[in-house]
Design a protein around this motif. Structure first.
Motif, PDB file in Angstrom:
ATOM      1  N   HIS A 218       0.810  -1.215   0.000  1.00 52.50           N
ATOM      2  CA  HIS A 218       0.000   0.000   0.000  1.00 52.50           C
ATOM      3  C   HIS A 218       0.845   1.268   0.000  1.00 52.50           C
ATOM      4  N   LYS A 219       2.121   1.146   0.419  1.00 49.90           N
ATOM      5  CA  LYS A 219       3.001   2.322   0.429  1.00 49.90           C
ATOM      6  C   LYS A 219       4.441   1.858   0.323  1.00 49.90           C
ATOM      7  N   ILE A 220       5.236   2.600  -0.463  1.00 51.26           N
ATOM      8  CA  ILE A 220       6.649   2.262  -0.675  1.00 51.26           C
ATOM      9  C   ILE A 220       7.527   3.353  -0.063  1.00 51.26           C
ATOM     10  N   PHE A 221       8.555   2.904   0.650  1.00 49.15           N
ATOM     11  CA  PHE A 221       9.492   3.809   1.317  1.00 49.15           C
ATOM     12  C   PHE A 221      10.912   3.552   0.808  1.00 49.15           C
ATOM     13  N   GLY A 222      11.751   4.564   0.941  1.00 48.62           N
ATOM     14  CA  GLY A 222      13.171   4.344   0.731  1.00 48.62           C
ATOM     15  C   GLY A 222      13.798   5.182  -0.356  1.00 48.62           C
ATOM     16  N   PRO A 223      15.096   5.476  -0.191  1.00 44.62           N
ATOM     17  CA  PRO A 223      15.839   6.249  -1.190  1.00 44.62           C
ATOM     18  C   PRO A 223      16.312   5.346  -2.321  1.00 44.62           C
ATOM     19  N   GLY A 224      16.896   5.951  -3.329  1.00 43.32           N
ATOM     20  CA  GLY A 224      17.436   5.191  -4.450  1.00 43.32           C
ATOM     21  C   GLY A 224      18.020   6.120  -5.481  1.00 43.32           C
ATOM     22  N   ASN A 225      18.558   5.545  -6.549  1.00 40.35           N
ATOM     23  CA  ASN A 225      19.125   6.376  -7.619  1.00 40.35           C
ATOM     24  C   ASN A 225      18.011   7.028  -8.427  1.00 40.35           C
ATOM     25  N   GLN A 226      18.385   7.711  -9.477  1.00 34.90           N
ATOM     26  CA  GLN A 226      17.399   8.472 -10.248  1.00 34.90           C
ATOM     27  C   GLN A 226      16.356   7.573 -10.913  1.00 34.90           C
ATOM     28  N   TYR A 227      16.708   6.320 -11.191  1.00 34.05           N
ATOM     29  CA  TYR A 227      15.756   5.402 -11.816  1.00 34.05           C
ATOM     30  C   TYR A 227      14.744   4.889 -10.795  1.00 34.05           C
ATOM     31  N   VAL A 228      15.227   4.608  -9.608  1.00 35.08           N
ATOM     32  CA  VAL A 228      14.335   4.201  -8.515  1.00 35.08           C
ATOM     33  C   VAL A 228      13.391   5.351  -8.165  1.00 35.08           C
ATOM     34  N   THR A 229      13.942   6.548  -8.071  1.00 35.07           N
ATOM     35  CA  THR A 229      13.127   7.725  -7.756  1.00 35.07           C
ATOM     36  C   THR A 229      12.056   7.947  -8.808  1.00 35.07           C
ATOM     37  N   ALA A 230      12.435   7.844 -10.078  1.00 34.89           N
ATOM     38  CA  ALA A 230      11.463   8.022 -11.170  1.00 34.89           C
ATOM     39  C   ALA A 230      10.390   6.942 -11.113  1.00 34.89           C
ATOM     40  N   ALA A 231      10.787   5.713 -10.819  1.00 28.31           N
ATOM     41  CA  ALA A 231       9.824   4.615 -10.727  1.00 28.31           C
ATOM     42  C   ALA A 231       8.819   4.875  -9.607  1.00 28.31           C
ATOM     43  N   LYS A 232       9.308   5.327  -8.471  1.00 29.91           N
ATOM     44  CA  LYS A 232       8.413   5.625  -7.349  1.00 29.91           C
ATOM     45  C   LYS A 232       7.404   6.707  -7.727  1.00 29.91           C
ATOM     46  N   GLN A 233       7.886   7.733  -8.398  1.00 32.07           N
ATOM     47  CA  GLN A 233       6.995   8.833  -8.759  1.00 32.07           C
ATOM     48  C   GLN A 233       5.964   8.404  -9.799  1.00 32.07           C
ATOM     49  N   LEU A 234       6.362   7.512 -10.711  1.00 32.38           N
ATOM     50  CA  LEU A 234       5.426   7.044 -11.743  1.00 32.38           C
ATOM     51  C   LEU A 234       4.345   6.143 -11.151  1.00 32.38           C
ATOM     52  N   VAL A 235       4.727   5.187 -10.299  1.00 35.75           N
ATOM     53  CA  VAL A 235       3.714   4.288  -9.735  1.00 35.75           C
ATOM     54  C   VAL A 235       2.809   5.028  -8.751  1.00 35.75           C
ATOM     55  N   ALA A 236       3.320   6.118  -8.182  1.00 34.31           N
ATOM     56  CA  ALA A 236       2.521   6.889  -7.221  1.00 34.31           C
ATOM     57  C   ALA A 236       1.365   7.618  -7.897  1.00 34.31           C
ATOM     58  N   GLN A 237       1.434   7.765  -9.210  1.00 35.22           N
ATOM     59  CA  GLN A 237       0.375   8.476  -9.923  1.00 35.22           C
ATOM     60  C   GLN A 237      -0.944   7.710  -9.903  1.00 35.22           C
ATOM     61  N   THR A 238      -0.867   6.363  -9.882  1.00 34.26           N
ATOM     62  CA  THR A 238      -2.104   5.589 -10.003  1.00 34.26           C
ATOM     63  C   THR A 238      -2.188   4.349  -9.118  1.00 34.26           C
ATOM     64  N   ASP A 239      -1.053   3.856  -8.601  1.00 33.72           N
ATOM     65  CA  ASP A 239      -1.077   2.513  -8.022  1.00 33.72           C
ATOM     66  C   ASP A 239      -0.747   2.394  -6.538  1.00 33.72           C
ATOM     67  N   VAL A 240       0.089   3.262  -5.995  1.00 28.35           N
ATOM     68  CA  VAL A 240       0.561   3.065  -4.626  1.00 28.35           C
ATOM     69  C   VAL A 240       1.040   4.394  -4.061  1.00 28.35           C
ATOM     70  N   ALA A 241       0.982   4.541  -2.748  1.00 24.56           N
ATOM     71  CA  ALA A 241       1.526   5.741  -2.105  1.00 24.56           C
ATOM     72  C   ALA A 241       3.030   5.579  -1.925  1.00 24.56           C
ATOM     73  N   ILE A 242       3.740   6.701  -1.841  1.00 24.29           N
ATOM     74  CA  ILE A 242       5.174   6.675  -1.560  1.00 24.29           C
ATOM     75  C   ILE A 242       5.460   7.608  -0.386  1.00 24.29           C
ATOM     76  N   ASP A 243       6.645   7.446   0.199  1.00 23.42           N
ATOM     77  CA  ASP A 243       6.972   8.241   1.371  1.00 23.42           C
ATOM     78  C   ASP A 243       7.087   9.726   1.073  1.00 23.42           C
ATOM     79  N   MET A 244       7.781  10.088   0.001  1.00 24.71           N
ATOM     80  CA  MET A 244       7.987  11.500  -0.320  1.00 24.71           C
ATOM     81  C   MET A 244       8.718  11.613  -1.657  1.00 24.71           C
TER      82      MET A 244
END
Length: 451
Positions: free
Chosen positions: A202-228
C-alpha cells in the motif's frame, strides 16, 4: 568550491539551483521496465536481474540459510554498533506514538481520531555504490512499531545473487524476514503492482538512484503511495569565525561522497573562514576512497559569504535543505528560526553522520526543496489517521438545525433532508433537546460500544 560574497536575489537563485535531471529521458527508460513487471511478474523480475545486474536468480527471496550465512559474516563489533543504533532509533520512534483523540464537541456529539497502521509496506534499500544497511533501521523500525502487518524489503544483489550480509543481518535484527533479491525500478514495480510471489503493498518507502526515484513517482500516480519525493542528497553548513574548519569540511564531504549528483552548500560569516574551509576540503578529499564521486559533487557546490544573521536565516528557509548543520556560536538561536529543513544538526559536535546512523532521528528526508512542505520519515509515515463521530438523539436535536441551514445555503437538498427526516422522527417520538444535558463520562465506551 567558488565563493560568492553577499549575493543578490537573482545571483542567489542560481547559486542554490539544484543539479538538473532529465526526467523525460529517465522516464522513457523506466516506463518499459514497469510495464514488463506489470505484464510478466516474476518472470520479468528474473530476466531484468540478468539484464541489469548480470545475475541469474533461482529464487527471488532470501532463504533462512542465507540469513544464517549473513549473520556469521558480520563482525561482532559491527553488530554491537548496529544494536546501539537500533536501540536509539527504536526509543525515539516509540516516543512518537500518539494517544487517540476523543472529545464531546457539544452535548451528544462525540468526535474521535485514531492512528491505524498501514497494512502492507515495501521498503527499498539501495545496494549499488554503498549498501545502506542503516536505511534498514530507519525504515523497518517505525514500520514494526506502527504495527504494519506485512513488511517487504527489496534490495539488489551482487553478481552471485547475494544481498550484502550486513543488510540481511540488520533486517533480521529488526524483525523483517521477507527480503526480495531485486533492485532498481523493477523492485518498485514488483511492490507497486504485485506478482505471483510478491504481494502488492500500500506504500513504498526508501531512497534510491534516479531510476528508482522516477519509478516511485510514476507508480505513485495511479497505483501506490510513496513516502515522499526524493532526489540527490544535500547539506547546508553554516559557520562563523569560531567554527573548526576541519569539522565543517568533513561535514561537507560526508554528503558529497553520496554521489556525483549530491549538492553541498557552505554559508560562512567571513571570507577568511570560507577560504580556510575550502583548503581543508581539498586536503581531506584526497584521502577519501570515494574522492572522484565527491569531487564531482563539489564541482556543482558553492560557498556563500554572508555576515547578516537575518539574511542567513532567509537563505536557509529559501533553500530548504535536506540536512542543515549550524556550527556557530549562536547555533541554537538560528535553529529556532528555521522553518524549512529536513533535519537540523546543532553545534560543533553534532555531525550529520550522527543522524545518518545512530542518534535516533530518521535519515530518510525530503530533498530538492521539498522540506518546505514534507517531513522526513517518522512513525506518522506508517499510520493513517481515521476520524470517527457518533451523535445521539439529543445531539442531533442540538446540531441538526445548523446542518440544515448550511446545506440549504449550498443548495444541497439531499444533505439537508438526511437531517430533516431524522429530526422529524425524533419530534414525532416526543424527544426534545435537554438544555442542561450532562456530558458523557466514558466517551470511548459510548463511541465504540465497549463496556
Amino acid at each position: 568550491m567558488p565563493v560568492y560574497k553577499s549575493p543578490g536575489k537573482k545571483e542567489l537563485k542560481e547559486i542554490l539551483k539544484r543539479p538538473g535531471i532529465d526526467q523525460a529521458k529517465i522516464s522513457k527508460i523506466v516506463r518499459p521496465i514497469l510495464d514488463k513487471v506489470k505484464r510478466s511478474g516474476d518472470d520479468a523480475l528474473k530476466k531484468l536481474a540478468l539484464e541489469y545486474d548480470h545475475v541469474e536468480l533461482d529464487s527471488l527471496w532470501v532463504s533462512e540459510a542465507e540469513f544464517a550465512t549473513a549473520d556469521a559474516q558480520v563482525q561482532d563489533t559491527l553488530k554491537e554498533a548496529i544494536q546501539v543504533a537500533y536501540a536509539n532509533i527504536k526509543k525515539f520512534h516509540e516516543a512518537q506514538k500518539q494517544d487517540d483523540l476523543i472529545m464531546e464537541v457539544m452535548p451528544g456529539v462525540i468526535c474521535s481520531r485514531r492512528s491505524v497502521p498501514i497494512q502492507k509496506v515495501g521498503l527499498y534499500i539501495p545496494g549499488g555504490t554503498a549498501p545502506l544497511f542503516s536505511t534498514v533501521l530507519m525504515l523497518a523500525i517505525p514500520a514494526k512499531i506502527a504495527g504494519c502487518k506485512e513488511i517487504i524489503l527489496a534490495s539488489p544483489t551482487n553478481r552471485l545473487g547475494e544481498i550484502n550480509p550486513v543488510v540481511l543481518y540488520t533486517a533480521k535484527l529488526v524483525g523483517v524476514d521477507k527480503v526480495l533479491k531485486v533492485g532498481g525500478a523493477q523492485a518498485i514495480a514488483a511492490m507497486a503492482y504485485g506478482t505471483e510471489t510478491v504481494p502488492k503493498v500500500h506504500k513504498i518507502f526508501g531512497p534510491g538512484n534516479q531510476y528508482v526515484t522516477a519509478a516511485k513517482q510514476l507508480v505513485a500516480q495511479t497505483d501506490v503511495a510513496i513516502d515522499m519525493p526524493a532526489g540527490p542528497s544535500e547539506v547546508l553548513v553554516v559557520v562563523d569565525e569560531s567554527s573548526d574548519a576541519a569539522f565543517a569540511a568533513a561535514d561537507l564531504l560526508s554528503q558529497a561522497e553520496h554521489g556525483g549528483d549530491s549538492q553541498v552548500v557552505l554559508i560562512s560569516t567571513s571570507v577568511e573562514k570560507a577560504e580556510e574551509i575550502n583548503a581543508e576540503v581539498e586536503a581531506q578529499l584526497e584521502k577519501l576512497y570515494r574522492k572522484d564521486m565527491a569531487g564531482q559533487a563539489l564541482e556543482k557546490s558553492s560557498v556563500i559569504v554572508e555576515s547578516r544573521k537575518e539574511k542567513i536565516i532567509k537563505i536557509i528557509n529559501k533553500y530548504g535543505p535536506e540536512h542543515l548543520i549550524i556550527n556557530t556560536q549562536d547555533a541554537e538561536e538560528i535553529a529556532e528560526q528555521v522553518s524549512n529543513a529536513g533535519s537540523v544538526f546543532i553545534g560543533a559536535y553534532t555531525p550529520e553522520s550522527a543522524g545518518d546512523y545512530a542518534s535516533g532521528t530518521n535519515h530518510t528526508l525530503p530533498t530538492n526543496g521539498w522540506a518546505k512542505s514534507f517531513s522526513g520519515v517518522s512513525l506518522d509515515s506508517y499510520v493513517k489517521k481515521i476520524t470517527y463521530q457518533k451523535i445521539d438523539e439529543e445531539g442531533l436535536l442540538h446540531l441538526g438545525p445548523t446542518i440544515e441551514r448550511m446545506a440549504e445555503a449550498e443548495m444541497l437538498e439531499a444533505h439537508k433532508n438526511a437531517v430533516t427526516i431524522r429530526l422529524k422522527k425524533l419530534r414525532e417520538d416526543g424527544i426534545s433537546a435537554a438544555t442542561n444535558k450532562k456530558p458523557h463520562k466514558d466517551l470511548k465506551s459510548v463511541l465504540f460500544g465497549k463496556r
